[in-house]
Design a protein around this motif. Structure first.
Motif, short mmCIF file in Angstrom:
data_model
loop_
_atom_site.label_atom_id
_atom_site.label_comp_id
_atom_site.label_asym_id
_atom_site.label_seq_id
_atom_site.Cartn_x
_atom_site.Cartn_y
_atom_site.Cartn_z
N ALA A 58 0.83 -1.20 0.00
CA ALA A 58 0.00 0.00 0.00
C ALA A 58 0.86 1.25 0.00
O ALA A 58 0.50 2.26 -0.60
N GLU A 59 2.02 1.18 0.67
CA GLU A 59 2.89 2.35 0.71
C GLU A 59 3.53 2.61 -0.64
O GLU A 59 4.07 3.68 -0.88
N ASN A 60 3.50 1.61 -1.51
CA ASN A 60 4.17 1.76 -2.80
C ASN A 60 3.22 1.93 -3.97
O ASN A 60 3.62 1.77 -5.10
N MET A 61 1.96 2.15 -3.69
CA MET A 61 1.03 2.36 -4.80
C MET A 61 0.02 3.43 -4.43
O MET A 61 -0.13 3.79 -3.27
N THR A 62 -0.70 3.91 -5.45
CA THR A 62 -1.66 4.98 -5.20
C THR A 62 -2.91 4.40 -4.54
O THR A 62 -3.11 3.19 -4.50
N TYR A 63 -3.76 5.31 -4.09
CA TYR A 63 -4.98 4.86 -3.40
C TYR A 63 -5.86 4.05 -4.34
O TYR A 63 -6.54 3.12 -3.93
N TYR A 64 -5.87 4.44 -5.62
CA TYR A 64 -6.69 3.70 -6.58
C TYR A 64 -6.17 2.29 -6.79
O TYR A 64 -6.91 1.33 -6.86
N GLU A 65 -4.85 2.20 -6.91
CA GLU A 65 -4.27 0.91 -7.25
C GLU A 65 -4.49 -0.12 -6.15
O GLU A 65 -4.40 -1.32 -6.40
N PHE A 66 -4.76 0.34 -4.96
CA PHE A 66 -4.89 -0.62 -3.86
C PHE A 66 -6.28 -1.27 -3.82
O PHE A 66 -6.46 -2.26 -3.12
N ILE A 67 -7.23 -0.73 -4.55
CA ILE A 67 -8.59 -1.29 -4.49
C ILE A 67 -8.61 -2.79 -4.83
O ILE A 67 -9.18 -3.58 -4.07
N SER B 260 -13.51 -5.77 -7.15
CA SER B 260 -13.01 -4.39 -7.32
C SER B 260 -14.10 -3.50 -7.89
O SER B 260 -13.91 -2.83 -8.89
N TYR B 261 -15.25 -3.52 -7.27
CA TYR B 261 -16.40 -2.85 -7.84
C TYR B 261 -16.48 -1.38 -7.44
O TYR B 261 -16.87 -0.54 -8.25
N THR B 262 -16.13 -1.07 -6.22
CA THR B 262 -16.29 0.32 -5.78
C THR B 262 -15.14 1.19 -6.30
O THR B 262 -14.07 0.70 -6.59
N ARG B 263 -15.42 2.46 -6.39
CA ARG B 263 -14.40 3.45 -6.75
C ARG B 263 -14.41 4.54 -5.69
O ARG B 263 -15.41 4.72 -5.00
N ILE B 264 -13.31 5.27 -5.61
CA ILE B 264 -13.30 6.39 -4.70
C ILE B 264 -14.29 7.41 -5.23
O ILE B 264 -14.19 7.86 -6.37
N GLY B 265 -15.28 7.74 -4.41
CA GLY B 265 -16.31 8.68 -4.85
C GLY B 265 -17.52 8.03 -5.47
O GLY B 265 -18.38 8.71 -5.99
N ILE C 124 -21.44 8.14 -9.31
CA ILE C 124 -20.07 8.55 -8.95
C ILE C 124 -20.02 10.07 -8.88
O ILE C 124 -20.77 10.76 -9.57
N LEU C 125 -19.17 10.55 -8.01
CA LEU C 125 -19.10 11.96 -7.72
C LEU C 125 -18.54 12.73 -8.92
O LEU C 125 -17.63 12.27 -9.60
N ASP C 126 -19.09 13.90 -9.17
CA ASP C 126 -18.58 14.72 -10.27
C ASP C 126 -17.60 15.73 -9.69
O ASP C 126 -17.96 16.85 -9.37
N GLN C 127 -16.36 15.30 -9.54
CA GLN C 127 -15.37 16.17 -8.92
C GLN C 127 -14.02 15.82 -9.53
O GLN C 127 -13.20 15.13 -8.93
N PRO C 128 -13.79 16.27 -10.77
CA PRO C 128 -12.71 15.70 -11.57
C PRO C 128 -11.32 15.80 -10.94
O PRO C 128 -10.42 15.08 -11.35
N LYS C 129 -11.15 16.64 -9.92
CA LYS C 129 -9.81 16.72 -9.33
C LYS C 129 -9.52 15.51 -8.45
O LYS C 129 -8.37 15.15 -8.21
N LYS C 130 -10.58 14.93 -7.88
CA LYS C 130 -10.37 13.79 -6.99
C LYS C 130 -10.84 12.48 -7.59
O LYS C 130 -10.35 11.42 -7.24
N VAL C 131 -11.86 12.56 -8.45
CA VAL C 131 -12.45 11.35 -9.00
C VAL C 131 -12.32 11.39 -10.51
O VAL C 131 -12.71 12.39 -11.12
#
Lengths: 173, 166, 417
Positions: free
Chosen positions: C78-87, C179-184, C311-318
């Motif tokens: 987890a320390e070596n990958m992004t938050y998305y990659e860990f899903i 791996s169904y959920t996404r951040i946001g 899914i959230l419409d917030q292109p900077k985070k999602v």
């Protein structure tokens, strides 16, 4: 159907020992379910009523290696687990085969870390790699059928010098 | 929920000389305190009838890599009575990575501390059974330290030999 | 004196097993105490758990669980990958209920960033998490019954579980490890046939579960194998850190869904199942009843599910939807930034837990404002539940150890991390 169609009137037919033994072997493969992680759950699913591995004569999953001839390594093998897997493989009687089920066993899969063996072929002879993370049950059934093909081609002469695995029973007076 | 003020006054009252700091981020309370006082504070937090943090949820550590005080041990505790969580953080001085065990306070801390020892090499004084949790006993390194490479040290754990199989 | 035959067990484990004054040898094993190694390859240890037991005749005197045969280094990864990659990695933690882990991870990351998914996504998450709980408990009940000798239950509960996997298959194309959920939010909306199948599943589930229960609840052999076996008191259970069904079987009403509601659980009507006995049978009963409660929740979720974005419409985070990325400059830039540098949450640390099927599943994240977490700690329920195992098995027979492990329902992928 099977053998009956080949029989002559008086009950004879000619074949080689290898062909007959191969036919017998492939029709009753007894798997050793080396279930370690996620793939073990799909291996369980293969035994359930929906996929039903019994159709292929392999429903007899034995948890003791001495009664098995096909080892299905299902799941991530870590460095700590590797000697155990190897020991269980050593205890299986010849002839024996190994299916590496899933990406982890084939190459370490998504776990490129300090504790995961990057492919079990570093310490085990593998006969068949099965892709997927985890492979779907139908995929495992396909692997079994492919494996049966290989098993049926086994030659008895290759195992002239095969010994039964040593039993290390503790004997004390 | 326990408020930061209540915790502040309670601790001031009990430990007038304790040098602590309470912070809040995303509605979560964090209490930073010196490593030498950890056991007495934990005991107090567990037994005080108004706080009653009777459950130890998690213990871990953070490796700050290049900071002077490299390791921080983090405790995550839970109170049924107030239905709230509290995070304790104890900074270790760089000279020694040792801290007193809290397994006498919460039994659950036993394995968590073993895990922290395994992963970070932090020794817990007075721990009843400080062994490695996950990795083999003869493994020398502590993998979650930041200077340990992700792929590990080659040949640090032996693999069984592949004999001349078919 | 330790005999040569014991040399495969590490001396430190032996030491943990023995009192200081115990003198143990393998000679005359029938008259003295002996050491029995169970696992890591054992059909009843639910994976690769290894127990080293010290026995007096058939009674367990001491027990040392040895973990780590499935230690895959999640926290380092987890320390070596992004938050998305860990899903996708969270799928493989508790691999019987992967959906619940996905939900736990994205909730933790969302809390760290400070965003909240749209209501429809939250309802979908709730639905899949409860289906995951049913799937997990079904396997737990089946495996538990199989451990004490009732194989039919296992086949029947797996049959029910396959139906849930079919729903997931329709939902996202994977049987498990979804791996169904996404951040946001979630990755895609529920297709109508999956909704219909979920509804059909819930309608027929109760009868089928009752059918399974009938087989064992009145079975004298089953009852005598599990009743009063592996008792733990309320105080001990809290002290040792039990959570989830195991804790509720001791009569403690701790369920994060009602204690500290996340998602939209505060709008759902359900009961927290508790039993007071604290033995293996109570743990089994809690699981069976929780399946019913979960079915109730899914039914309400299906009724109340609002329309709207998933899914959230917030292109900077999602990341924006692919159609937007391919046609608009702004979205393309944001997508490029997210893929290459991650979502860069603010500096800080959070702990977020959900009520997973085994207990409290929490993620402790420390962020330094970078694309990947500086530290990620997984508080896995199985690990903490296993810690209570020595307490439960001491004084019981060897054959009861199998029943007790089955009743705690540990999952090594999660316990070993």
């Amino acid at each position: 159907m099977g053998l009956e169609s080949l029989l002559k009137d008086n009950g004879f037919f000619t074949t080689t020992v290898d062909a007959l033994a191969g036919w017998a072997r492939k029709s009753s493969v007894w798997p050793m379910p080396m279930g370690i992680s996620c793939c073990a759950i799909e291996m369980m699913a293969v035994g359930d009523p929906k996929y039903d591995i019994a159709r292929f004569g392999s429903e007899v999953m034995r948890f003791t290696p001495r009664q098995c001839d096909l080892m299905i390594v299902a799941g991530t093998v870590t460095y700590k687990m590797a000697p155990v897997v190897r020991k269980i493989y050593d205890q299986m009687p010849e002839p024996k085969w190994v299916i590496a089920m899933g990406a982890c066993t084939a190459s370490g899969g998504i776990y490129r870390t300090y504790s995961v063996v990057q492919g079990i072929d570093q310490f085990l002879p593998v006969d068949l790699y099965l892709a997927g993370c985890p492979p779907r049950p139908d995929n495992l059934l396909n692997a079994l059928i492919t494996m049966q093909d290989k098993i049926s081609r086994t030659k008895a002469a290759d195992f002239k010098n095969a010994k039964l695995p040593e039993l290390n029973v503790i004997q004390k007076n | 929920m326990i408020s930061a003020e209540l915790l502040n006054t309670k601790l001031k009252e009990q430990f007038p000389e304790l040098d602590f700091e309470i912070s809040e981020f995303r509605d979560e309370l964090t209490l930073a305190l010196p490593a030498n006082n950890i056991v007495e504070v934990c005991k107090y937090l567990k037994t005080n009838p108004e706080l009653e943090f009777i459950m130890c949820m998690d213990i871990t550590a953070i490796d700050w890599s290049r900071r002077k005080d490299r390791f921080t041990v983090v405790y995550n505790i839970f109170s049924f009575k107030n239905n709230s969580r509290l995070r304790l953080k104890a900074n270790l001085k760089n000279t020694d990575n040792k801290i007193d065990t809290v397994s006498s306070v919460w039994e659950a801390a036993n394995w968590h501390e073993r895990e922290t020892f395994d992963m970070y090499g932090i020794e817990f004084n007075g721990h009843p059974d400080l062994r490695r949790m996950y990795l083999p006993e003869d493994f020398e390194y502590h993998p979650l330290q930041k200077d340990f490479p992700l792929m590990g040290i080659p040949d640090s754990i032996p693999l069984p030999k592949k004999e001349n199989d078919r | 004196m330790i005999d040569n035959e014991l040399k495969e067990v590490h001396p430190k484990i032996i030491q943990a097993l023995l009192d200081k004054e115990t003198d143990l040898s393998v000679e005359d094993a029938l008259e003295n105490e002996m050491i029995l190694n169970m696992g890591p390859q054992h059909p009843a240890t639910h994976g690769v758990l290894r127990l080293v037991l010290r026995l007096d005749g058939e009674t367990v005197v001491a027990c040392v669980p040895e973990l780590g045969y499935l230690h895959r280094g999640y926290e380092k990864l987890a320390e070596n990958m992004t938050y998305y990659e860990f899903i996708p990695h969270t799928d493989r933690l508790d691999y019987i209920s992967p959906m619940a882990n996905n939900v736990a991870w994205v909730l933790a990351v969302e809390k760290l960033i400070g965003i909240e998914a749209p209501p429809r996504a939250q309802y979908i998450r709730m639905m899949v998490a409860e289906l995951a709980r049913i799937a997990s408990h079904l396997v737990a009940i089946g495996a538990f019954a199989m451990d004490v000798g009732a194989l039919t239950i296992f086949l029947w509960t797996l049959r029910e579980r396959e139906k849930i996997l079919d729903i997931w298959d329709m939902l996202c194309g994977a049987r498990f490890t979804n791996s169904y959920t996404r951040i946001g939010g979630v990755s895609n909306d529920i297709p109508p046939d999956a909704l219909a199948k979920a509804k059909w599943f819930i309608d027929q589930f109760d009868d089928n579960l009752t059918e399974c229960e009938k087989l064992i609840n009145t079975n004298r052999i089953f009852i005598e194998r599990v009743d009063g076996v592996g008792v733990i008191s309320k105080e001990d259970a809290i002290e040792i850190g039990f959570t989830g069904p195991n804790l509720r079987a001791c009569g403690v009403e701790l369920d994060l869904r009602s204690n500290q509601p996340y998602l939209k659980y505060d709008q759902i009507d359900f009961n927290v199942v508790t039993h007071s006995e604290g033995d293996s049978m109570a743990r089994y009963f809690v699981r069976a009843d929780e399946c019913r409660e979960s079915a109730k929740i899914v039914r309400q979720v299906l009724e109340k599910m609002p329309e709207g974005n998933i899914i959230l419409d917030q292109p900077k985070k999602v990341p924006a939807p692919k159609t937007g990325i391919y046609t608009k400059m702004e979205e393309l830039i944001h997508d490029f930034m997210i893929v290459n540098f991650g979502i860069n949450p603010p500096e800080g640390e959070i702990y977020n837990a959900i009520e997973g099927s085994k207990g409290e599943l929490g993620f402790y994240l420390v962020s330094k404002g970078e694309g990947s977490p500086w530290k990620c700690k997984i508080r896995s329920p199985s690990f903490c539940n296993l810690q209570g195992l020595p307490k439960l098995v001491v004084g019981q027979m060897v054959s009861d150890v199998v029943a007790i492990i089955g009743s705690i329902d540990p999952l090594m992928g999660e316990a070993d991390k």
